[in-house]
Write an enzyme that holds these catalytic residues in place. Structure first.
Site, PDB file in Angstrom:
ATOM      1  N   PRO A  29     -24.532  57.944  -5.157  1.00 37.25           N
ATOM      2  CA  PRO A  29     -25.574  58.841  -4.649  1.00 37.25           C
ATOM      3  C   PRO A  29     -25.375  60.246  -5.196  1.00 37.25           C
ATOM      4  O   PRO A  29     -24.273  60.794  -5.162  1.00 37.25           O
ATOM      5  CB  PRO A  29     -25.366  58.795  -3.135  1.00 37.25           C
ATOM      6  CG  PRO A  29     -23.934  58.404  -2.960  1.00 37.25           C
ATOM      7  CD  PRO A  29     -23.610  57.499  -4.105  1.00 37.25           C
ATOM      8  N   TYR A 185     -19.162  67.070   5.049  1.00 37.18           N
ATOM      9  CA  TYR A 185     -20.400  67.086   5.826  1.00 37.18           C
ATOM     10  C   TYR A 185     -20.092  66.682   7.273  1.00 37.18           C
ATOM     11  O   TYR A 185     -18.942  66.479   7.640  1.00 37.18           O
ATOM     12  CB  TYR A 185     -21.444  66.195   5.163  1.00 37.18           C
ATOM     13  CG  TYR A 185     -21.983  66.811   3.885  1.00 37.18           C
ATOM     14  CD1 TYR A 185     -23.212  67.467   3.860  1.00 37.18           C
ATOM     15  CD2 TYR A 185     -21.240  66.784   2.704  1.00 37.18           C
ATOM     16  CE1 TYR A 185     -23.694  68.061   2.695  1.00 37.18           C
ATOM     17  CE2 TYR A 185     -21.702  67.379   1.537  1.00 37.18           C
ATOM     18  CZ  TYR A 185     -22.924  68.013   1.541  1.00 37.18           C
ATOM     19  OH  TYR A 185     -23.385  68.615   0.397  1.00 37.18           O
TER      20      TYR A 185
END
Length: 373
Positions: A29, A185
């Site tokens: 990704p 994150y």
């Protein structure tokens, strides 16, 4: 016997859960910030992903989509999956990829304290992330802000956002999702003791700090069909801390890998993109974490970090350190990388000139057009 390209082990078929894959090459990704302002994937994105499928990648992991409209968005023009329009946009991407014979899962990501667009970023604790905001991403720049602390109601809402986004991904035709607990994150902020000063149930011990990720995995598995793949991405390094290692080393790794497996994860994707496979797929003492994850859980493991290297990737697969190879930056310049390996063709070297006109797909296409003119 000398290894030749057309006998590379990455060209063998593989499977994740009930998902049969044509080879062991996975598109990693990569955030391209190419959706509309309201997070809807575009026809250009569908064409972009389709060319990796046409190029032979057995599995594509689509860039991280934000799962709610409250605190989760990381940067401008990031795709989301929390509205009907976003779901329909992703459907076009999925159909374009499936038409080329590849499988595709969607990464679901919550920015937490490192959001560069929300008015007030929220995190596990009011701890300012180290470093500076990423250039070319988001409406904000400079040092990260101190986040507000998520309350119990916020945590319940963000967990529901992940689960609802996963259900939307299933409806859009995706073959699965990847829950993002990596790279600094939100879910990784919970996992990291320096950014999580909470008490139980989500703070303190490593078992508590991985709990939110595991609850999300378990709830996604419960709401989606049985054959819907639900993987997890983990890492030691963070976007602004490339030399970060898990504080507890092997002890942390054993707890984390066991916990996500028990929660129902379909695969573990271990990211090592910043400093390469050997550096961050290992503990500080050099114990290989990808291999440990396979041994502890029995789950398929996706390795990452410079694995376009022919010999290195063959070694990793042949020696049982991982089952699949995630390719990121090199895939940008070689969307047909698996086909090139199969046909014994040289790969193009990655160059940051790809981003001469920005990080968006449109910028790359403009640059490519200039190169071929």
């Amino acid at each position: 016997m000398t290894q030749t390209a057309n006998t590379h082990p990455a060209l063998n078929t593989g499977s994740i859960q009930n998902l049969e894959l044509a080879n062991r090459y996975v598109l990693a990704p990569m955030s391209r910030a190419s959706a509309t302002e309201d997070g809807v994937p575009t026809a250009e994105m569908a064409e972009y992903y389709a060319r990796f499928a046409k190029g032979g990648f057995g599995l594509l992991i689509a860039e991280g989509a934000y799962p709610d409209t409250t605190f989760s968005q990381a940067y401008s023009n990031q795709p989301g999956l929390c509205t009907d329009a976003q779901q329909e946009g992703w459907r076009q991407v999925v159909e374009a990829v499936h038409a080329q014979g590849s499988k595709i899962v969607l990464q679901l990501i919550h920015a937490g304290a490192v959001s560069q667009v929300v008015d007030v970023p929220h995190g596990p604790s009011p701890i300012r992330p180290e470093g500076h905001m990423l250039q070319m991403y988001g409406t904000k720049q400079g040092p990260y802000e101190e986040p507000a602390e998520l309350c119990e109601k916020d945590i319940a809402a963000l967990k529901a956002g992940f689960v609802q986004a996963a259900k939307r991904a299933e409806k859009a035709g995706f073959d699965g999702v990847e829950i993002h607990c990596a790279n600094g994150y939100l879910l990784d902020q919970f996992l990291t003791p320096e950014t999580n000063l909470r008490n139980a149930p989500y703070g303190g011990s490593v078992e508590n700090r991985i709990r939110l990720t595991c609850e999300i995995i378990a709830e996604v598995r419960a709401i989606c069909r049985q054959d819907f793949v639900t993987g997890v991405r983990l890492s030691q390094a963070k976007a602004t801390q490339p030399d970060y290692f898990w504080m507890g080393g092997l002890d942390d790794a054993r707890v984390i890998f066991s916990a996500v497996a028990e929660a129902g994860a379909s695969f573990i994707h271990f990211a090592s993109e910043r400093n390469g496979y050997f550096y961050h797929s290992s503990t500080k003492d050099g114990v290989r974490l990808t291999k440990l994850a396979r041994e502890i859980t029995g789950l398929p493991v996706i390795a990452n970090g410079g694995l376009e290297d022919f010999s290195l990737s063959a070694q990793i697969l042949s020696e049982g350190e991982a089952d699949f190879l995630a390719i990121g930056k090199s895939a940008m310049c070689n969307p047909d990388l698996p086909n090139r390996i199969a046909n014994q063709q040289l790969l193009k070297d990655f160059t940051f000139e790809v981003f001469s006109y920005g990080i968006q797909v449109s910028g790359q296409l403009k640059w490519e057009a200039e190169q071929s003119a």
